[in-house]
Scaffold this motif. Structure first.
Motif, mmCIF file in Angstrom:
data_model
loop_
_atom_site.group_PDB
_atom_site.id
_atom_site.type_symbol
_atom_site.label_atom_id
_atom_site.label_comp_id
_atom_site.label_asym_id
_atom_site.label_seq_id
_atom_site.Cartn_x
_atom_site.Cartn_y
_atom_site.Cartn_z
ATOM 1 N N ARG A 1 0.824 -1.207 0.000
ATOM 2 C CA ARG A 1 0.000 0.000 0.000
ATOM 3 C C ARG A 1 0.864 1.265 0.000
ATOM 4 N N ARG A 2 0.568 2.162 -0.919
ATOM 5 C CA ARG A 2 1.197 3.492 -0.933
ATOM 6 C C ARG A 2 0.348 4.382 -0.039
ATOM 7 N N HIS A 3 0.939 4.900 1.009
ATOM 8 C CA HIS A 3 0.153 5.657 1.985
ATOM 9 C C HIS A 3 -0.157 7.080 1.516
ATOM 10 N N THR B 1 -1.007 1.269 -4.996
ATOM 11 C CA THR B 1 -0.107 0.195 -4.568
ATOM 12 C C THR B 1 1.234 0.306 -5.286
ATOM 13 N N TYR B 2 2.240 -0.333 -4.716
ATOM 14 C CA TYR B 2 3.554 -0.389 -5.353
ATOM 15 C C TYR B 2 3.545 -1.368 -6.517
ATOM 16 N N LEU B 3 2.935 -2.534 -6.300
ATOM 17 C CA LEU B 3 2.876 -3.553 -7.336
ATOM 18 C C LEU B 3 1.473 -3.610 -7.927
ATOM 19 N N THR B 4 1.406 -3.718 -9.241
ATOM 20 C CA THR B 4 0.111 -3.906 -9.896
ATOM 21 C C THR B 4 -0.357 -5.333 -9.609
ATOM 22 N N GLU B 5 -1.579 -5.615 -9.973
ATOM 23 C CA GLU B 5 -2.111 -6.968 -9.791
ATOM 24 C C GLU B 5 -1.259 -7.989 -10.558
ATOM 25 N N ASP B 6 -0.859 -7.652 -11.779
ATOM 26 C CA ASP B 6 -0.022 -8.560 -12.571
ATOM 27 C C ASP B 6 1.348 -8.763 -11.933
#
Length: 150
Positions: free
Chosen positions: A78-80, A85-90
């Motif tokens: 999680r990016r606060h 987010t830092y990582l995408t779902e892929d």
């Protein structure tokens, strides 16, 4: 910490291109650290999901490990301030796929009291289903009856 001192010096000296390059390097280091944490918690999550499916049972300890791993992955990803987010779902799925082999080897040590090799455990479960279970938990997808899938 040394990088921050260097960054401060670059800014004070008006070396903006060097400062920006260092900022990009710091961002990459931060993302790499987060990726490593997600990878490590992914191994734990997948390990317990593999054991759960292979043995067709669960324990309170496994459930707590699954819960804690999911929460740590969600928290780390999680990016606060920037939100998102830092990582995408892929990228998250790819990280879990990379972690699967390590999780499988650990599961072979723990499942069925260590009587099966990793390849034998692998034949008892469906890799893609395990990864999809993990993704569902991490992304908090709901099943059709409204409960979170385990």
């Amino acid at each position: 910490m040394e990088e921050l001192i260097t960054l401060k010096e670059f800014i004070q000296q008006g070396k903006i291109p060097e400062a920006l390059e260092l900022v990009e390097e710091l961002e990459e280091m931060s993302k790499s650290d987060k990726l490593n944490k997600i990878f490590s918690y992914g191994i734990i999550l997948l390990l317990h999901l593999i054991k759960k499916v292979a043995e067709n049972r669960t324990t309170k300890s496994w459930q707590v490990s699954i819960f804690n791993s999911v929460k740590q992955i969600q928290r780390t990803n999680r990016r606060h301030k920037a939100k998102g987010t830092y990582l995408t779902e892929d990228e998250l799925r790819e990280t879990l796929q990379d972690a699967y082999e390590s999780a499988l080897r650990n599961a072979a040590l723990e499942a069925f009291e260590g009587t099966y090799e990793a390849e034998e455990i692998d034949a008892m479960v469906n890799r893609e289903e395990i990864i999809e279970m993990a993704m569902d938990l991490i992304l908090e997808r709901q099943s059709t009856d409204g409960t979170s899938e385990d």
